[in-house]
Design a protein around this motif. Structure first.
Motif, PDB file in Angstrom:
ATOM      1  N   LYS A  95      49.035   4.099  21.540  1.00 50.94           N
ATOM      2  CA  LYS A  95      47.727   4.701  21.305  1.00 50.94           C
ATOM      3  C   LYS A  95      46.630   3.641  21.222  1.00 50.94           C
ATOM      4  O   LYS A  95      46.799   2.592  20.618  1.00 50.94           O
ATOM      5  N   ASN A  96      45.512   3.941  21.882  1.00 51.91           N
ATOM      6  CA  ASN A  96      44.328   3.065  21.845  1.00 51.91           C
ATOM      7  C   ASN A  96      44.579   1.669  22.401  1.00 51.91           C
ATOM      8  O   ASN A  96      43.986   0.693  21.952  1.00 51.91           O
ATOM      9  N   ARG A  97      45.486   1.580  23.359  1.00 55.19           N
ATOM     10  CA  ARG A  97      45.714   0.339  24.118  1.00 55.19           C
ATOM     11  C   ARG A  97      46.189  -0.817  23.235  1.00 55.19           C
ATOM     12  O   ARG A  97      45.944  -2.003  23.528  1.00 55.19           O
ATOM     13  N   ILE A 121      59.118   3.102  24.049  1.00 52.77           N
ATOM     14  CA  ILE A 121      58.175   2.587  23.058  1.00 52.77           C
ATOM     15  C   ILE A 121      57.600   3.737  22.235  1.00 52.77           C
ATOM     16  O   ILE A 121      57.134   4.724  22.795  1.00 52.77           O
ATOM     17  N   PRO A 122      57.615   3.645  20.912  1.00 53.26           N
ATOM     18  CA  PRO A 122      57.030   4.701  20.079  1.00 53.26           C
ATOM     19  C   PRO A 122      55.584   4.985  20.472  1.00 53.26           C
ATOM     20  O   PRO A 122      54.799   4.055  20.705  1.00 53.26           O
ATOM     21  N   GLU A 123      55.257   6.242  20.528  1.00 52.05           N
ATOM     22  CA  GLU A 123      53.928   6.656  20.970  1.00 52.05           C
ATOM     23  C   GLU A 123      52.818   6.016  20.140  1.00 52.05           C
ATOM     24  O   GLU A 123      51.757   5.672  20.671  1.00 52.05           O
ATOM     25  N   GLU A 124      53.059   5.825  18.866  1.00 54.33           N
ATOM     26  CA  GLU A 124      52.026   5.264  17.992  1.00 54.33           C
ATOM     27  C   GLU A 124      51.648   3.838  18.396  1.00 54.33           C
ATOM     28  O   GLU A 124      50.534   3.379  18.104  1.00 54.33           O
ATOM     29  N   LEU A 167      49.842   4.115  31.381  1.00 55.44           N
ATOM     30  CA  LEU A 167      51.086   3.772  30.701  1.00 55.44           C
ATOM     31  C   LEU A 167      50.844   3.240  29.294  1.00 55.44           C
ATOM     32  O   LEU A 167      51.612   3.532  28.371  1.00 55.44           O
ATOM     33  N   PHE A 168      49.775   2.469  29.124  1.00 53.38           N
ATOM     34  CA  PHE A 168      49.553   1.794  27.850  1.00 53.38           C
ATOM     35  C   PHE A 168      48.445   2.438  27.024  1.00 53.38           C
ATOM     36  O   PHE A 168      47.621   1.772  26.418  1.00 53.38           O
ATOM     37  N   ASP A 169      48.454   3.756  27.017  1.00 48.67           N
ATOM     38  CA  ASP A 169      47.547   4.493  26.155  1.00 48.67           C
ATOM     39  C   ASP A 169      48.168   5.856  25.886  1.00 48.67           C
ATOM     40  O   ASP A 169      49.130   6.258  26.543  1.00 48.67           O
ATOM     41  N   SER A 170      47.622   6.548  24.934  1.00 45.62           N
ATOM     42  CA  SER A 170      48.069   7.901  24.618  1.00 45.62           C
ATOM     43  C   SER A 170      47.078   8.890  25.214  1.00 45.62           C
ATOM     44  O   SER A 170      45.913   8.554  25.470  1.00 45.62           O
ATOM     45  N   MET A 171      47.517  10.121  25.424  1.00 50.20           N
ATOM     46  CA  MET A 171      46.611  11.175  25.857  1.00 50.20           C
ATOM     47  C   MET A 171      45.731  11.647  24.696  1.00 50.20           C
ATOM     48  O   MET A 171      44.799  12.415  24.879  1.00 50.20           O
ATOM     49  N   ASN A 172      46.068  11.203  23.483  1.00 51.55           N
ATOM     50  CA  ASN A 172      45.284  11.496  22.279  1.00 51.55           C
ATOM     51  C   ASN A 172      45.112  12.989  22.013  1.00 51.55           C
ATOM     52  O   ASN A 172      44.014  13.463  21.711  1.00 51.55           O
TER      53      ASN A 172
END
Length: 460
Positions: free
Chosen positions: A329-331, A323-326, A213-218
């Protein structure tokens, strides 16, 4: 009977459908490839698992009469600053933790990562009574040393454990009873210390799914076809596709596994109406991966004590969708939460970024991490030469060695599994695992062990 399933269910609920009572071989091939069953699939064609976030009506025989989704994963980012998002997360997270643990002694499994560390911060903020613990593999990385530092900085009681060699054979039947054969047996290493849980406290606070939940797939924005390919790569275990193809062909199923699997992924992705690729893949994992993989072995904890999961909370799922994806990203949110509320915990090593911590992990790149990498490699090579190979995975402790080899032979080659899967296939994977390539064949051995025990218990 009416049932309302959670957004991320903690356990499987089963229902009947109008189909023959026979093994669902296509679904089992998917299990062979990825290590869990997709969507509503089970071992049998006439049985399904109820889907997440859905209201159901079942008749007296357990058949589905009516169903209606009550929640859909979405991506509706709000126009808020990062600090606003952090403030909202902090308040929501601590509220959930307070509600879930109030008046109880909390059992907190600690790792060297961020999910349980964030829980430690929240529990400290709400003045909870906490017993924490951690475990590591015999001859593996000393992750309990990081957990101990977190516990000491938080003033929690703490105990460390080592996962021992060959414990699995004494608990495998109990584990089958708990997970019903819907997961491999070496992933839930918590089973190794099951007897200890009675002494620890009143309720578990488990950190499952925070890292998703608290990271992006990047990944960049992808086409639908590219999204399918990315998911196939993320889902499939090492050697899993070859293993699935082997079973598919042995059972004479129509078409081919790769086409079937891709069509299943494409169909399930089509149920998620999100354009942003990273948010869509997160929703896919939360809808189809978490309930059928992550949740399966929660039964081990729940057998000992009640469980709570702050990241599974429906308010947290809804929060993430806005929440905005940005910011994910990266926790970033979890890191900022720990830094702001417990800076002493932020300065403790982050296992995934070792030897760095939350304040300097961006230096985990050459040349800054080169001294650590060289020293770590030398240390592991010295251990290997001394007859103590570095252990990174539980199956290395449960499958390797003469005694484990004999146990596997008894279950795989000397059992009734050969009536279901040709003995030549069983022998090939068994021999390849021990004589050719452990890593390439370990997943297949894991799944064959599950199928053997399932066949013994439920398919006789």
């Amino acid at each position: 009977m009416k049932i309302k399933t959670a957004i991320i269910p903690t356990k499987q609920s089963f229902a009947k459908v109008d189909a023959p009572h026979e093994l669902h071989l296509e679904a089992i091939c998917v299990f062979a490839a990825i290590g869990f069953f997709l969507d509503q699939d089970t071992y049998y064609k006439d049985e399904v698992v109820l889907a997440p976030s859905t209201k159901y009506e079942l008749n007296e025989k357990g058949f589905v009469v009516n169903s209606e989704p009550w929640f859909h994963w979405h991506y509706t980012p709000r126009d808020i600053t990062f600090n606003q998002a952090l403030k909202e997360f902090s308040s929501l997270f601590e509220t959930i933790m307070q509600e879930q643990t109030q008046g109880k002694k909390v059992i907190l499994p600690l790792s060297g990562g961020l999910d349980s560390r964030s829980q430690a911060v929240a529990l400290k903020q709400i003045n909870a009574d906490v017993f924490s613990y951690s475990y590591q593999y015999k001859n593996g990385f000393d992750e309990t040393s990081i957990a101990k530092k977190i516990a000491e900085a938080s003033h929690f009681d703490f105990k460390r454990f080592k996962i021992s060699n060959a414990y699995l054979w004494g608990v495998i039947d109990d584990l089958l009873q708990l997970n019903k054969g819907y997961s491999d047996f070496t992933a839930p290493r918590q089973m190794a210390i099951f007897e200890e849980y009675a002494k620890m406290g009143d309720v578990f606070s488990l950190g499952h799914w925070g890292d998703v939940l608290f990271d992006s797939m990047n990944v960049s924005q992808l086409s639908k076809e590219e999204e399918v390919r990315v998911l196939q790569k993320k889902l499939c275990k090492r050697g899993g596709v070859d293993f699935a193809n082997t079973l598919w062909n042995a059972w004479g199923l129509p078409g081919d596994f790769n086409t079937y699997f891709a069509s299943r992924i494409e169909g399930l992705l089509g149920t998620i109406e999100i354009k942003d690729t990273n948010a869509k893949l997160r929703a896919f994992k939360s809808k189809y991966w978490a309930p059928r993989w992550t949740s399966i072995n929660l039964a081990v904890f729940e057998k000992a004590k009640p469980i709570t999961l702050p990241y599974y909370d429906e308010r947290m799922c809804e929060f993430i969708c806005t929440i905005p994806e940005e910011y994910l990203k990266n926790r970033q949110l979890q890191i900022a939460y720990i830094q702001s509320k417990a800076p002493e915990l932020a300065r403790i090593q982050w296992q995934d970024q070792r030897p760095f911590h939350l304040n300097n992990f961006r230096y985990n790149k050459i040349p800054y991490n080169l001294p650590y990498r060289i020293a770590n490699k030398v240390k592991r090579e010295i251990k290997a030469v001394s007859g103590k190979p570095y252990i990174q995975r539980n199956w290395e402790l449960q499958f390797l060695g003469d005694a484990n080899k004999q146990k596997l032979k008894e279950v795989l080659l000397d059992s009734d599994l050969k009536k279901w899967i040709p003995k030549s296939i069983l022998a090939n994977y068994y021999n390849s695992f021990f004589n050719t390539d452990h890593l390439q064949n370990a997943h297949a051995i894991n799944i064959l062990l599950v199928l053997a025990k399932f066949n013994q218990k439920y398919n006789g």
